[in-house]
Design an enzyme around this catalytic site. Structure first.
Site, PDB file in Angstrom:
ATOM      1  N   ASP A  46     -62.493   1.484  12.600  1.00 14.43           N
ATOM      2  CA  ASP A  46     -62.168   2.176  11.355  1.00 14.43           C
ATOM      3  C   ASP A  46     -61.148   1.372  10.550  1.00 14.43           C
ATOM      4  O   ASP A  46     -60.020   1.161  11.006  1.00 14.43           O
ATOM      5  CB  ASP A  46     -61.603   3.569  11.697  1.00 14.43           C
ATOM      6  CG  ASP A  46     -61.552   4.483  10.487  1.00 14.43           C
ATOM      7  OD1 ASP A  46     -61.738   3.991   9.354  1.00 14.43           O
ATOM      8  OD2 ASP A  46     -61.316   5.685  10.675  1.00 14.43           O
ATOM      9  N   ASP A  47     -61.554   0.904   9.399  1.00 15.83           N
ATOM     10  CA  ASP A  47     -60.682   0.134   8.492  1.00 15.83           C
ATOM     11  C   ASP A  47     -60.320  -1.245   9.050  1.00 15.83           C
ATOM     12  O   ASP A  47     -59.316  -1.836   8.647  1.00 15.83           O
ATOM     13  CB  ASP A  47     -59.376   0.886   8.153  1.00 15.83           C
ATOM     14  CG  ASP A  47     -59.607   2.146   7.336  1.00 15.83           C
ATOM     15  OD1 ASP A  47     -60.765   2.526   7.117  1.00 15.83           O
ATOM     16  OD2 ASP A  47     -58.602   2.763   6.923  1.00 15.83           O
ATOM     17  N   CYS A  86     -64.608   5.978   4.488  1.00 16.87           N
ATOM     18  CA  CYS A  86     -65.104   6.492   5.766  1.00 16.87           C
ATOM     19  C   CYS A  86     -66.342   7.377   5.692  1.00 16.87           C
ATOM     20  O   CYS A  86     -67.369   7.073   6.306  1.00 16.87           O
ATOM     21  CB  CYS A  86     -64.002   7.276   6.455  1.00 16.87           C
ATOM     22  SG  CYS A  86     -62.542   6.297   6.819  1.00 16.87           S
ATOM     23  N   ARG A  90     -70.137   6.428   7.125  1.00 18.57           N
ATOM     24  CA  ARG A  90     -70.645   7.033   8.371  1.00 18.57           C
ATOM     25  C   ARG A  90     -71.976   7.742   8.134  1.00 18.57           C
ATOM     26  O   ARG A  90     -72.873   7.711   8.990  1.00 18.57           O
ATOM     27  CB  ARG A  90     -69.595   8.002   8.938  1.00 18.57           C
ATOM     28  CG  ARG A  90     -68.459   7.255   9.568  1.00 18.57           C
ATOM     29  CD  ARG A  90     -67.127   8.005   9.540  1.00 18.57           C
ATOM     30  NE  ARG A  90     -66.064   7.015   9.579  1.00 18.57           N
ATOM     31  CZ  ARG A  90     -65.588   6.477  10.697  1.00 18.57           C
ATOM     32  NH1 ARG A  90     -66.002   6.905  11.860  1.00 18.57           N
ATOM     33  NH2 ARG A  90     -64.660   5.538  10.643  1.00 18.57           N
ATOM     34  N   LYS A 143     -64.208   9.354  15.954  1.00 16.97           N
ATOM     35  CA  LYS A 143     -64.110   9.998  14.636  1.00 16.97           C
ATOM     36  C   LYS A 143     -65.488  10.324  14.091  1.00 16.97           C
ATOM     37  O   LYS A 143     -66.363   9.472  14.054  1.00 16.97           O
ATOM     38  CB  LYS A 143     -63.372   9.054  13.695  1.00 16.97           C
ATOM     39  CG  LYS A 143     -63.324   9.500  12.245  1.00 16.97           C
ATOM     40  CD  LYS A 143     -62.325   8.658  11.497  1.00 16.97           C
ATOM     41  CE  LYS A 143     -62.576   8.659  10.015  1.00 16.97           C
ATOM     42  NZ  LYS A 143     -61.589   7.808   9.316  1.00 16.97           N
ATOM     43  N   HIS A 145     -66.155  12.741  10.929  1.00 14.13           N
ATOM     44  CA  HIS A 145     -65.934  12.677   9.474  1.00 14.13           C
ATOM     45  C   HIS A 145     -67.211  12.903   8.648  1.00 14.13           C
ATOM     46  O   HIS A 145     -67.351  12.361   7.549  1.00 14.13           O
ATOM     47  CB  HIS A 145     -65.274  11.343   9.076  1.00 14.13           C
ATOM     48  CG  HIS A 145     -64.277  11.531   7.954  1.00 14.13           C
ATOM     49  ND1 HIS A 145     -63.561  10.511   7.379  1.00 14.13           N
ATOM     50  CD2 HIS A 145     -63.915  12.667   7.293  1.00 14.13           C
ATOM     51  CE1 HIS A 145     -62.794  10.992   6.430  1.00 14.13           C
ATOM     52  NE2 HIS A 145     -62.989  12.292   6.361  1.00 14.13           N
ATOM     53  N   SER A 168     -60.267  12.104   9.638  1.00  8.64           N
ATOM     54  CA  SER A 168     -59.374  10.939   9.809  1.00  8.64           C
ATOM     55  C   SER A 168     -58.082  11.290  10.544  1.00  8.64           C
ATOM     56  O   SER A 168     -57.593  12.421  10.465  1.00  8.64           O
ATOM     57  CB  SER A 168     -59.026  10.340   8.444  1.00  8.64           C
ATOM     58  OG  SER A 168     -60.176   9.797   7.858  1.00  8.64           O
ATOM     59  N   HIS A 240     -57.355   2.509  11.567  1.00  8.18           N
ATOM     60  CA  HIS A 240     -56.986   3.313  10.392  1.00  8.18           C
ATOM     61  C   HIS A 240     -55.552   3.792  10.609  1.00  8.18           C
ATOM     62  O   HIS A 240     -55.201   4.225  11.710  1.00  8.18           O
ATOM     63  CB  HIS A 240     -57.962   4.492  10.338  1.00  8.18           C
ATOM     64  CG  HIS A 240     -57.880   5.368   9.125  1.00  8.18           C
ATOM     65  ND1 HIS A 240     -56.762   6.109   8.811  1.00  8.18           N
ATOM     66  CD2 HIS A 240     -58.792   5.646   8.154  1.00  8.18           C
ATOM     67  CE1 HIS A 240     -56.996   6.800   7.695  1.00  8.18           C
ATOM     68  NE2 HIS A 240     -58.230   6.525   7.280  1.00  8.18           N
ATOM     69  N   ASP A 292     -66.312   0.444   9.655  1.00  9.13           N
ATOM     70  CA  ASP A 292     -66.840   1.354   8.616  1.00  9.13           C
ATOM     71  C   ASP A 292     -66.532   0.910   7.200  1.00  9.13           C
ATOM     72  O   ASP A 292     -67.239   1.264   6.263  1.00  9.13           O
ATOM     73  CB  ASP A 292     -66.322   2.784   8.842  1.00  9.13           C
ATOM     74  CG  ASP A 292     -64.839   2.925   8.543  1.00  9.13           C
ATOM     75  OD1 ASP A 292     -64.078   1.943   8.712  1.00  9.13           O
ATOM     76  OD2 ASP A 292     -64.416   4.038   8.144  1.00  9.13           O
ATOM     77  N   ASN A 293     -65.435   0.166   7.050  1.00  7.60           N
ATOM     78  CA  ASN A 293     -65.073  -0.360   5.726  1.00  7.60           C
ATOM     79  C   ASN A 293     -63.952  -1.370   5.914  1.00  7.60           C
ATOM     80  O   ASN A 293     -63.445  -1.559   7.019  1.00  7.60           O
ATOM     81  CB  ASN A 293     -64.657   0.762   4.749  1.00  7.60           C
ATOM     82  CG  ASN A 293     -63.583   1.684   5.283  1.00  7.60           C
ATOM     83  OD1 ASN A 293     -63.848   2.851   5.584  1.00  7.60           O
ATOM     84  ND2 ASN A 293     -62.376   1.185   5.447  1.00  7.60           N
ATOM     85  N   LYS A 313     -60.572  -2.049   1.384  1.00  7.13           N
ATOM     86  CA  LYS A 313     -61.102  -0.681   1.466  1.00  7.13           C
ATOM     87  C   LYS A 313     -61.108   0.021   0.107  1.00  7.13           C
ATOM     88  O   LYS A 313     -60.162  -0.108  -0.663  1.00  7.13           O
ATOM     89  CB  LYS A 313     -60.234   0.122   2.433  1.00  7.13           C
ATOM     90  CG  LYS A 313     -60.550   1.603   2.508  1.00  7.13           C
ATOM     91  CD  LYS A 313     -59.717   2.296   3.557  1.00  7.13           C
ATOM     92  CE  LYS A 313     -60.034   3.791   3.601  1.00  7.13           C
ATOM     93  NZ  LYS A 313     -59.386   4.452   4.728  1.00  7.13           N
TER      94      LYS A 313
HETATM   95 MG    MG Z   1     -62.509   3.803   7.394  1.00 10.51          MG
END
Ligand code: MG
Length: 485
Positions: A46-47, A86, A90, A143, A145, A168, A240, A292-293, A313
């Protein structure tokens, strides 16, 4: 309520894939698919930025397990998330569809929040649901989300089990001092629930140990379901912000706490791959690692790095959506570095083909089958990529060319959207950092990309927005409601 679309899962058969010659060109026969479909594991950070792994060039974060995974498998250098934040990202990885098609993106609220009433529509077919038709055991870890209300949880979207946080890790913040909460994070500053299936089992989630516990859960499921086939979606909620690492990893990385967090995720990858080897499953399991990003630049040293890519992001610059991606499958995936295009959108049709499962054909899919690139290093079938910010199409890539019709920086540097009368044009093979606008020299390329845009827009239909619906009570935390994650 939107009209439910019929679920038709047997419209493209494994026989079609075999007929196309996929299996005949490899040792991987249709017979083998029938007898022993392969296992799949997605490890989704994540991130995590494009430049945050050793194998993708970070000078001080040590990721020996991911580095080895890349040596044994394929390192994809031009692989994209479906969106730059996010929730829509997803929705894209699990359905193979751009979030604009199912209401999972918004210009007003870019992700789901604890006061959100929407989620991934039940009518969507997730990877887990597609593989269920072939008898897969399925588990979601980490996660989610995609909606925290019961009707949207993983257990309602084809997953047999769920262990993780529903949104998150920075939501439900109870420490009013944002600077303190993010610079010196403690689990109790964020009242995030940890769920098992549909029950909250811990609140606040002890985020110090959460990365290790997600890995433990994945290993438990591998061992429990080793007679297969299984699909595990392991979506770490780190790196994240707020950042947390367990005791064994704290203060170990030269990169500071962010590096500690990435190194703990890397160690978990190593444990998972080692378990597959020990259980004799390595040769029958595909593992995909991606993010994810891009990095959340607003958080300075607490956020990651996109390496040589521009911005991060939240944006449609490369740093927002191009992800450090590794595909592993010893004896099947042909080792190498792949410069062709790929996307998380492609995992659903690729897995379906490899599993001999039906690819949904009663709806528009944005994913493409990458299996021949994985197995034979054939050229990737993906030639285009669409970059949405919320519901707006900001940029389009076709081959090496990327045209920005609208551009906007990440949150920290945000000056608002800038519309370009003549789109900005970059050749990403030559200029991955998007520094040199060559629109003036290539009006023909811009005209071609405009045609691609028109064709794409003709495939879109209006849908109910899922991110703008709120539960009829005040937001638990005003800061949550006003930020875009
Ligand atoms: Mg993310």
């Amino acid at each position: 309520m939107p009209t439910r679309q019929p679920r038709r899962r047997f419209l493209k058969t494994a026989a079609c894939a075999a007929g196309a010659g996929l299996f005949s060109r490899t040792a991987f026969t249709q017979d083998a698919v029938e007898k022993s479909p392969p296992n799949f594991i997605i490890i989704f950070a994540d991130d995590l930025g494009y430049g945050d792994l050793g194998v993708f060039g970070h000078p001080t974060i040590r990721t020996p397990n991911l580095d080895r995974m890349a040596r044994e498998g394929q390192k994809w250098t031009q692989f994209y998330a479906a969106a730059s934040v996010c929730t829509p990202s997803r929705a894209g990885i699990l359905t193979g569809r751009l979030p604009i098609r199912n209401g999972m993106c918004s210009d007003k609220r870019r992700v789901l929040f604890p006061d959100s009433a929407g989620g991934l529509p039940e009518s969507e077919i997730t990877i887990a649901e597609a593989l269920k038709s072939r008898g897969y055991a399925t588990a979601a870890i980490g996660k989610w989300h995609l909606g925290h209300l019961p009707q949207f949880l993983p257990t309602r979207q084809g997953f047999d089990s769920y262990f993780g946080i529903p949104y998150s890790n920075d939501m439900d913040r109870v420490n009013g001092d944002a600077h303190e909460a993010f610079q010196n994070p403690k689990p109790e500053y964020f009242n995030v629930p940890l769920m098992r299936n549909e029950e909250v089992v811990e609140r606040p989630a002890d985020q110090n140990t959460i990365t290790r516990r997600y890995t433990d859960e994945a290993i438990r499921i591998i061992q429990e379901k080793k007679d297969g086939p299984f699909f595990i979606y392991l979506a770490h909620n780190l790196p994240h912000v707020p950042l947390f690492a367990s005791q064994d990893f704290r203060d170990k990385s030269l990169r500071g706490l962010y590096g500690d967090v990435v190194q703990e995720i890397d160690a978990g990858v190593g444990r998972i791959l080692q378990t597959l080897r020990e259980e004799g499953l390595a040769e029958n399991t595909y593992v995909v690692f991606t993010s994810d990003n891009g990095p959340w630049l607003q958080y300075d040293q607490q956020g990651g790095s996109a390496g040589l890519l521009r911005d991060g992001k939240g944006t449609t610059w490369e740093g927002g959506m191009r992800e450090p991606t590794i595909v592993w499958g010893p004896g099947r995936v042909k080792p190498g570095v792949v410069n062709g295009l790929g996307s998380t959108l492609d995992l659903l049709p690729t897995f379906c083909t490899l599993a001999g499962a039906s690819i949904p054909d009663d709806r528009v899919l944005d994913g493409l089958d990458l299996s021949s690139t994985w197995l034979e290093e054939a050229p990737s079938p993906r030639k285009t990529m669409f970059y949405y910010r919320g519901e707006q199409l900001y940029a389009v890539r076709k081959g090496p060319w990327k045209a920005h019709f609208i551009s906007q920086s990440a949150y920290k540097f945000d000056k608002g959207p800038e519309k370009h009368e003549t789109p900005l044009l970059f050749n990403l093979n030559v200029d991955p950092g998007e520094s040199f606008n060559v629109a003036g020299q290539h009006p023909d390329v811009i005209a071609e990309i405009k045609t691609v845009v028109e064709q794409h827009k003709a495939t879109l239909s209006p849908v109910e927005n899922q991110l703008e619906k709120r539960i009829a009570r005040p937001a638990e935390n005003a800061a949550d409601a006003n930020e875009s994650k």
